[in-house]
Design an enzyme around this catalytic site. Structure first.
Site, PDB file in Angstrom:
ATOM      1  N   CYS A 173      -3.586   3.931  -1.605  1.00 27.17           N
ATOM      2  CA  CYS A 173      -2.720   3.550  -2.747  1.00 27.17           C
ATOM      3  C   CYS A 173      -2.820   2.198  -3.426  1.00 27.17           C
ATOM      4  O   CYS A 173      -2.189   2.080  -4.495  1.00 27.17           O
ATOM      5  CB  CYS A 173      -1.166   3.617  -2.237  1.00 27.17           C
ATOM      6  SG  CYS A 173      -1.094   4.895  -1.271  1.00 27.17           S
ATOM      7  N   HIS A 220       5.543  -2.535  -4.506  1.00 23.05           N
ATOM      8  CA  HIS A 220       4.987  -1.239  -4.257  1.00 23.05           C
ATOM      9  C   HIS A 220       6.079  -0.281  -3.583  1.00 23.05           C
ATOM     10  O   HIS A 220       6.033   0.905  -3.960  1.00 23.05           O
ATOM     11  CB  HIS A 220       4.096  -1.594  -2.973  1.00 23.05           C
ATOM     12  CG  HIS A 220       3.147  -0.401  -2.387  1.00 23.05           C
ATOM     13  ND1 HIS A 220       2.428   0.347  -3.069  1.00 23.05           N
ATOM     14  CD2 HIS A 220       3.005   0.196  -1.012  1.00 23.05           C
ATOM     15  CE1 HIS A 220       1.902   1.302  -2.518  1.00 23.05           C
ATOM     16  NE2 HIS A 220       2.069   1.278  -1.177  1.00 23.05           N
ATOM     17  N   THR A 241       9.803   3.786   2.542  1.00 22.23           N
ATOM     18  CA  THR A 241       9.881   3.941   4.181  1.00 22.23           C
ATOM     19  C   THR A 241      10.179   2.647   4.593  1.00 22.23           C
ATOM     20  O   THR A 241      10.268   1.757   4.096  1.00 22.23           O
ATOM     21  CB  THR A 241       8.088   4.108   4.426  1.00 22.23           C
ATOM     22  OG1 THR A 241       7.399   2.862   4.140  1.00 22.23           O
ATOM     23  CG2 THR A 241       7.623   5.154   3.862  1.00 22.23           C
ATOM     24  N   PRO A 242      10.879   3.094   5.815  1.00 17.57           N
ATOM     25  CA  PRO A 242      11.629   1.750   6.499  1.00 17.57           C
ATOM     26  C   PRO A 242      10.601   0.424   6.704  1.00 17.57           C
ATOM     27  O   PRO A 242      11.195  -0.662   6.198  1.00 17.57           O
ATOM     28  CB  PRO A 242      12.211   2.342   7.778  1.00 17.57           C
ATOM     29  CG  PRO A 242      12.168   3.862   7.523  1.00 17.57           C
ATOM     30  CD  PRO A 242      11.037   4.038   6.538  1.00 17.57           C
ATOM     31  N   ALA A 243       9.702   0.686   7.272  1.00 20.38           N
ATOM     32  CA  ALA A 243       8.710  -0.557   7.486  1.00 20.38           C
ATOM     33  C   ALA A 243       8.128  -1.103   6.302  1.00 20.38           C
ATOM     34  O   ALA A 243       8.301  -2.372   6.089  1.00 20.38           O
ATOM     35  CB  ALA A 243       7.540  -0.078   8.560  1.00 20.38           C
ATOM     36  N   GLU A 286       7.743  -5.882   2.845  1.00 21.92           N
ATOM     37  CA  GLU A 286       7.251  -6.306   1.394  1.00 21.92           C
ATOM     38  C   GLU A 286       8.314  -7.179   0.869  1.00 21.92           C
ATOM     39  O   GLU A 286       8.241  -8.211   0.193  1.00 21.92           O
ATOM     40  CB  GLU A 286       6.916  -5.075   0.550  1.00 21.92           C
ATOM     41  CG  GLU A 286       6.610  -5.814  -1.145  1.00 21.92           C
ATOM     42  CD  GLU A 286       6.345  -4.384  -1.974  1.00 21.92           C
ATOM     43  OE1 GLU A 286       5.841  -4.676  -3.145  1.00 21.92           O
ATOM     44  OE2 GLU A 286       6.717  -3.444  -1.749  1.00 21.92           O
ATOM     45  N   LYS A 322       9.381   4.036  -7.991  1.00 23.69           N
ATOM     46  CA  LYS A 322       8.941   5.211  -7.230  1.00 23.69           C
ATOM     47  C   LYS A 322       9.986   6.218  -7.368  1.00 23.69           C
ATOM     48  O   LYS A 322       9.986   7.409  -7.305  1.00 23.69           O
ATOM     49  CB  LYS A 322       8.196   4.999  -5.870  1.00 23.69           C
ATOM     50  CG  LYS A 322       6.966   4.383  -6.096  1.00 23.69           C
ATOM     51  CD  LYS A 322       6.391   4.368  -4.619  1.00 23.69           C
ATOM     52  CE  LYS A 322       4.973   3.643  -4.626  1.00 23.69           C
ATOM     53  NZ  LYS A 322       4.672   2.294  -5.414  1.00 23.69           N
ATOM     54  N   HIS A 347       5.757   8.482  -5.385  1.00 21.48           N
ATOM     55  CA  HIS A 347       4.698   7.877  -5.151  1.00 21.48           C
ATOM     56  C   HIS A 347       3.230   8.489  -5.298  1.00 21.48           C
ATOM     57  O   HIS A 347       2.942   9.778  -4.697  1.00 21.48           O
ATOM     58  CB  HIS A 347       4.828   7.591  -3.423  1.00 21.48           C
ATOM     59  CG  HIS A 347       3.508   6.500  -2.926  1.00 21.48           C
ATOM     60  ND1 HIS A 347       2.701   5.990  -3.935  1.00 21.48           N
ATOM     61  CD2 HIS A 347       3.422   5.912  -1.660  1.00 21.48           C
ATOM     62  CE1 HIS A 347       1.844   5.133  -3.075  1.00 21.48           C
ATOM     63  NE2 HIS A 347       2.199   5.024  -1.851  1.00 21.48           N
ATOM     64  N   PHE A 359      -3.488   1.955   2.789  1.00 24.84           N
ATOM     65  CA  PHE A 359      -3.571   2.182   4.162  1.00 24.84           C
ATOM     66  C   PHE A 359      -4.862   1.150   4.481  1.00 24.84           C
ATOM     67  O   PHE A 359      -5.577   0.778   3.782  1.00 24.84           O
ATOM     68  CB  PHE A 359      -3.944   3.614   4.406  1.00 24.84           C
ATOM     69  CG  PHE A 359      -2.861   4.664   4.578  1.00 24.84           C
ATOM     70  CD1 PHE A 359      -1.510   4.462   4.298  1.00 24.84           C
ATOM     71  CD2 PHE A 359      -3.201   5.956   4.699  1.00 24.84           C
ATOM     72  CE1 PHE A 359      -0.549   5.138   4.387  1.00 24.84           C
ATOM     73  CE2 PHE A 359      -1.954   6.939   5.039  1.00 24.84           C
ATOM     74  CZ  PHE A 359      -0.675   6.496   4.916  1.00 24.84           C
TER      75      PHE A 359
END
Length: 400
Positions: free
Chosen positions: A165, A293, A297-299, A304, A322, A327, A385
């Site tokens: 990404c 970004h 997502t939770p994490a 960030e 997003k 995304h 990733f």
């Protein structure tokens, strides 16, 4: 670093084709997500699908590269005077002095999926792709770069960046290095990624896809919405004291913490942001807008937000866009750089769509509502990733 002039820029997303479609949808808080209608057995989720791809076959001379991803690349290339700006750069410098640097994560893997689904048996009894898909280049990550090289006639270095990404953010850094090193004088940069089964079902298998429209930084966020997009920018060495929109800094890092999860303390993200600011020669307080970004997502969002709060003052206006586009993976870098450039051009600092209840773990920099005010500096974060991170700083010529 010496500034790089942005001669033209564009994005084509679920919001429409070209910059004005993006700007209009942002201003009206009109999102582009729809219930998933992609593929024979649609996953129950929401997607950002680009209209018009099915009706835009490649020209006959480029039929050897026919696939959904290259169709979107061709469609995006026709917008906002990109081709004219590229032709002007070629006329000034020569085709061999213009680079082509583009990003993608899955390239034309959709065509490979179709090849397996329609596989036949050859005369020796061996399985093979159907004749219309026996085009080897289309089944490689470099399908996009090779297609664009033939479509544009650019003859400088041609690179396809595939770092998940962060791909089409890193192309700005790669092109800047080529220009600063004197290898080329200009570059076409960008990225394209399209929806396919591998993306939709692969991300779902990782437990990252929401059944509802994504809600970045919301306290009840539960996953991302996937999208497709394409976009480009024409970059050129800036003249001294030149006005206009410019790339002023970039920062890259790789924290290599985990295959898909970011470092829990945001170390890689912080390194990328600090390096981008250092190259631009500005303090964090100078930045008016930061496109996060922010995948929903939770994490990812919590990490960030923590890194941003540790680096920037409370006055920063930061948001994820997003919720408008989904995304868009390898195209996220170029799309969200375009949103940062819109913020510089129009003074529209977008909020965060679909989100209503701020996560108390996030700092005051995270904004849900729009603000209209001029800014001289804007940033974009793109994290991939494997902990592959890139931050970009954009400014206006003459900004101090």
């Amino acid at each position: 670093m010496p500034p790089i002039a942005i001669r033209a820029f564009s994005a084509t997303t679920a919001l429409g084709h070209g910059v004005e479609a993006q700007a209009g949808a942002l201003a009206a808080r009109r999102g582009g997500l729809r219930r998933n209608d992609f593929g024979p057995s649609p996953l129950p989720t929401w997607i950002g699908r680009v209209d018009g791809i099915e009706d835009t076959p490649l020209p006959e001379a480029l039929a050897a590269w026919e696939c959904r991803n290259n169709r979107l690349a061709w469609l995006a290339l026709q917008q906002d005077g990109l081709r004219e700006a590229l032709e002007a750069a070629v006329s000034r410098h020569g085709a061999d002095r213009v680079a082509l640097v583009v990003g993608t994560s899955t390239s034309s893997i959709g065509a490979s999926e179709e090849g397996y689904a329609r596989a036949t048996v050859d005369a020796q009894g061996q399985p093979c792709f159907p004749p219309d898909l026996q085009r080897p280049m289309v089944h490689t990550l470099h399908s996009l770069g090779d297609f664009l090289q033939h479509a544009t006639g650019v003859r400088g270095p041609c690179m396809t960046v595939a770092t998940a990404c962060s791909s089409s953010a890193k192309v700005f850094a790669q092109a800047a290095r080529l220009i600063h090193a004197g290898v080329v004088d200009a570059a076409l940069v960008g990225g394209v990624d399209t929806l396919c089964g591998s993306v939709l079902f692969g991300f779902n298998a990782l437990g990252l896809v929401s059944a509802e429209p994504c809600r970045p930084f919301d306290a009840s966020r539960d996953g991302l919405s996937l999208g497709e997009a394409g976009g480009f920018a024409v970059l050129e060495r800036a003249a001294p004291d030149e006005d206009g929109l410019q790339l002023r800094g970039y920062g890259e890092s790789s924290d290599a913490h985990h295959m898909s999860a970011p470092h829990p303390e945001g170390l890689g993200a912080t390194l990328a942001m600090r390096d981008a600011l250092a190259r631009a020669g500005i303090d964090p307080g100078a930045v008016g807008y930061l496109n996060l970004h922010g995948t929903s997502t939770p994490a990812n969002d919590a990490i960030e937000a923590r890194a941003v709060a540790a680096l920037f003052p409370d006055s920063l206006h930061a948001s994820s866009t997003k919720g408008w586009t989904g995304h868009t993976l390898g195209a996220a870098g170029i799309v969200e750089s375009v949103f940062a450039l819109i913020a510089l051009r129009d003074g529209l600092l977008p909020g965060t769509l679909n989100s209503a209840t701020p996560d108390p773990a996030c700092g005051p920099q995270i904004r849900f509502d729009h603000v209209q005010r001029p800014t001289a500096w804007a940033m974009n974060n793109s994290f991939g990733f494997g902990g592959n991170n890139c931050s970009l700083v954009f400014g206006k010529g003459g900004a101090a």
